[in-house]
Design an enzyme around this catalytic site. Structure first.
Site, PDB file in Angstrom:
ATOM      1  N   LYS A  35     -40.347 -44.365  -8.725  1.00 44.49           N
ATOM      2  CA  LYS A  35     -41.392 -43.366  -8.412  1.00 44.49           C
ATOM      3  C   LYS A  35     -41.490 -42.332  -9.524  1.00 44.49           C
ATOM      4  O   LYS A  35     -40.549 -42.132 -10.296  1.00 44.49           O
ATOM      5  CB  LYS A  35     -41.110 -42.653  -7.086  1.00 44.49           C
ATOM      6  CG  LYS A  35     -39.782 -41.868  -7.007  1.00 44.49           C
ATOM      7  CD  LYS A  35     -39.822 -40.440  -7.510  1.00 44.49           C
ATOM      8  CE  LYS A  35     -38.451 -39.785  -7.467  1.00 44.49           C
ATOM      9  NZ  LYS A  35     -38.292 -38.615  -8.306  1.00 44.49           N
ATOM     10  N   PRO A 120     -34.540 -46.947 -14.685  1.00 44.53           N
ATOM     11  CA  PRO A 120     -33.537 -46.145 -15.403  1.00 44.53           C
ATOM     12  C   PRO A 120     -32.539 -45.481 -14.435  1.00 44.53           C
ATOM     13  O   PRO A 120     -32.932 -45.001 -13.380  1.00 44.53           O
ATOM     14  CB  PRO A 120     -34.385 -45.083 -16.115  1.00 44.53           C
ATOM     15  CG  PRO A 120     -35.734 -45.693 -16.254  1.00 44.53           C
ATOM     16  CD  PRO A 120     -35.920 -46.604 -15.070  1.00 44.53           C
ATOM     17  N   VAL A 121     -31.267 -45.480 -14.824  1.00 45.26           N
ATOM     18  CA  VAL A 121     -30.202 -44.939 -13.960  1.00 45.26           C
ATOM     19  C   VAL A 121     -30.125 -43.415 -14.136  1.00 45.26           C
ATOM     20  O   VAL A 121     -30.178 -42.916 -15.267  1.00 45.26           O
ATOM     21  CB  VAL A 121     -28.843 -45.589 -14.327  1.00 45.26           C
ATOM     22  CG1 VAL A 121     -27.712 -44.989 -13.503  1.00 45.26           C
ATOM     23  CG2 VAL A 121     -28.910 -47.095 -14.107  1.00 45.26           C
ATOM     24  N   ALA A 122     -29.998 -42.692 -12.995  1.00 42.44           N
ATOM     25  CA  ALA A 122     -29.902 -41.219 -12.998  1.00 42.44           C
ATOM     26  C   ALA A 122     -31.016 -40.601 -13.835  1.00 42.44           C
ATOM     27  O   ALA A 122     -30.805 -39.650 -14.576  1.00 42.44           O
ATOM     28  CB  ALA A 122     -28.530 -40.751 -13.492  1.00 42.44           C
ATOM     29  N   ALA A 126     -35.782 -42.229  -8.996  1.00 50.70           N
ATOM     30  CA  ALA A 126     -35.333 -42.713  -7.680  1.00 50.70           C
ATOM     31  C   ALA A 126     -34.761 -44.128  -7.717  1.00 50.70           C
ATOM     32  O   ALA A 126     -34.925 -44.887  -6.767  1.00 50.70           O
ATOM     33  CB  ALA A 126     -36.464 -42.605  -6.638  1.00 50.70           C
ATOM     34  N   ASP A 162     -35.164 -38.941  -1.181  1.00 53.49           N
ATOM     35  CA  ASP A 162     -36.188 -39.787  -1.800  1.00 53.49           C
ATOM     36  C   ASP A 162     -36.212 -41.204  -1.229  1.00 53.49           C
ATOM     37  O   ASP A 162     -37.098 -41.995  -1.580  1.00 53.49           O
ATOM     38  CB  ASP A 162     -35.941 -39.910  -3.313  1.00 53.49           C
ATOM     39  CG  ASP A 162     -36.257 -38.624  -4.059  1.00 53.49           C
ATOM     40  OD1 ASP A 162     -36.882 -37.729  -3.465  1.00 53.49           O
ATOM     41  OD2 ASP A 162     -35.880 -38.538  -5.243  1.00 53.49           O
TER      42      ASP A 162
HETATM   43  O1  C5P Z   1     -31.091 -35.852  -0.705  1.00 57.83           O
HETATM   44  P1  C5P Z   1     -30.363 -36.189  -1.932  1.00 57.83           P
HETATM   45  O2  C5P Z   1     -28.977 -36.735  -1.651  1.00 57.83           O
HETATM   46  O3  C5P Z   1     -31.099 -37.070  -2.873  1.00 57.83           O
HETATM   47  O4  C5P Z   1     -30.133 -34.832  -2.692  1.00 57.83           O
HETATM   48  C1  C5P Z   1     -29.258 -34.727  -3.793  1.00 57.83           C
HETATM   49  C2  C5P Z   1     -29.069 -33.252  -4.110  1.00 57.83           C
HETATM   50  O5  C5P Z   1     -30.270 -32.698  -4.642  1.00 57.83           O
HETATM   51  C3  C5P Z   1     -28.735 -32.385  -2.918  1.00 57.83           C
HETATM   52  O6  C5P Z   1     -27.357 -32.363  -2.683  1.00 57.83           O
HETATM   53  C4  C5P Z   1     -29.249 -31.027  -3.364  1.00 57.83           C
HETATM   54  O7  C5P Z   1     -28.347 -30.419  -4.263  1.00 57.83           O
HETATM   55  C5  C5P Z   1     -30.476 -31.383  -4.168  1.00 57.83           C
HETATM   56  N1  C5P Z   1     -31.723 -31.330  -3.370  1.00 57.83           N
HETATM   57  C6  C5P Z   1     -32.240 -30.103  -2.991  1.00 57.83           C
HETATM   58  N2  C5P Z   1     -33.400 -30.050  -2.261  1.00 57.83           N
HETATM   59  C7  C5P Z   1     -34.066 -31.189  -1.938  1.00 57.83           C
HETATM   60  C8  C5P Z   1     -33.563 -32.445  -2.324  1.00 57.83           C
HETATM   61  C9  C5P Z   1     -32.387 -32.498  -3.046  1.00 57.83           C
HETATM   62  O8  C5P Z   1     -31.658 -29.061  -3.276  1.00 57.83           O
HETATM   63  N3  C5P Z   1     -35.197 -31.096  -1.241  1.00 57.83           N
END
Ligand code: C5P
Length: 323
Positions: A35, A120-122, A126, A162
């Site tokens: 994405k 792509p990784v990281a 997504a 995501d």
């Molecule tokens: O939800 P996900 O595990 O992908 O989120 C990874 C990190 O990104 C969360 O731990 C948080 O630090 C940050 N995040 C955030 N607000 C969001 C989504 C992600 O702060 N809406």
């Protein structure tokens, strides 16, 4: 109850997954898209540490494939140019997806998940979320569960902000922490080039930098841009180029200042608009057509500002079982 006792209790509560009658390892392969966030509006930090978002997702035609086959125990393998950067333990969202789905049905997650990695990784595209959604759908079909879509979306939301979009694909607005989706109408084809950076950026680190950069600022409520939604609906590339926005971009550039050079190189090569994809460090360039995509990708590679550049189109379909 100690951790060991808890694990034992869980083990006795599960049953092995059904073995196919013919005794062969029948596999299920699911293809899942990457994405780009065409709008990523970020609110202030919430008490739970997350941020409220107005996150307009668009699926693009770079895909991972996840194949699930029966196995004696949960195992992850990965192939692809960046395979060495993919965790093969239970921190991989594909493994967590299998565990969550199995736990819901009292099964033990005995499955081999093989990831063919092209996203792509990281990179802020997504890729990890795609593997989570792909593994979930592949295990659901392999185990003959045929879960309702709402149940799968529930598990996706538990896996990460995501992940639901990776299942849905197309275009969607994500609110809350990005996991509550409304599908969006989108027409035509948008052409993109993605510049892949060396090494990833940690999403929590980028949100942390966003908080530091906005310290003392009254961050407004995130809202989707009506002009951007209209550009998607009508398939208007110029209007989309004029409305692309990513509130995480200053934070990603703060952590990786060299991204400025990549953004400039793509713009100089003729991209209509340039932005950091999600939390980066992949950068996304919206271009007029397939020929411009090839030209901009070649110029980006020649500029030496990125590891490689890939052309792709959107929208792309969500996670789908391959025949
Ligand atoms: O939800 P996900 O595990 O992908 O989120 C990874 C990190 O990104 C969360 O731990 C948080 O630090 C940050 N995040 C955030 N607000 C969001 C989504 C992600 O702060 N809406």
């Amino acid at each position: 109850m100690s951790g060991t006792e808890g694990a034992a209790a869980r083990a006795t509560a599960t049953v092995p997954v059904p073995v196919p009658a013919h005794g062969r390892a029948a596999g299920v392969t699911v293809r899942v898209p990457a994405k780009v966030n065409v709008q990523l509006a970020v609110g202030g930090a919430r008490p739970d540490g997350f941020h409220d978002l107005a996150n307009v997702f668009l699926a693009v035609s770079l895909f991972d494939e996840v194949t699930a086959t029966p196995a004696a125990e949960l195992k992850i393998t990965c192939e692809g140019p960046d395979a060495d950067q993919v965790p093969l333990d239970r921190t991989n969202l594909a493994a967590r997806a299998a565990e969550l789905l199995a736990a819901r049905h009292g099964l033990s997650p005995d499955v081999h998940l093989h990831i063919k990695k092209d996203i792509p990784v990281a990179g802020g595209m997504a890729g990890g979320s795609a593997d989570g959604a792909g593994a979930l759908l592949a295990c659901d079909r392999l185990w003959g569960l045929d879960s309702p879509r709402a149940d799968l979306l529930d598990i996706c939301a538990e896996l990460g902000s995501d992940v639901p979009f990776s299942l849905v694909g197309g275009a969607a607005l994500g609110v809350g922490r990005g996991e509550r989706l409304t599908e969006l109408p989108v027409s035509g084809t948008f052409h993109w080039v993605f510049a892949v950076a060396d090494g990833g950026l940690s999403t929590p680190a980028v949100y942390g930098a966003f908080d530091r950069l906005n310290d003392g600022v009254d961050v407004p409520e995130p809202v989707a841009s009506p002009a951007l939604l209209e550009a998607l609906r009508t398939g208007d590339t110029a209007a989309l180029a004029a409305t692309l926005m990513n509130d995480l971009q200053p934070a990603a550039v703060f952590l990786r200042p060299s991204l400025t050079d990549v953004l400039e190189a793509g713009t100089k090569a003729g991209a209509l608009a340039a932005l950091v994809s999600g939390s980066g460090p992949t950068t996304a360039f919206l271009v007029q057509d397939a020929a411009s995509a090839d030209a901009v990708a070649a110029a980006l590679i020649a500029s030496g500002t990125c590891r490689t550049a890939r052309a792709a189109t959107s929208p792309a379909p969500g996670a789908a079982v391959l025949a």
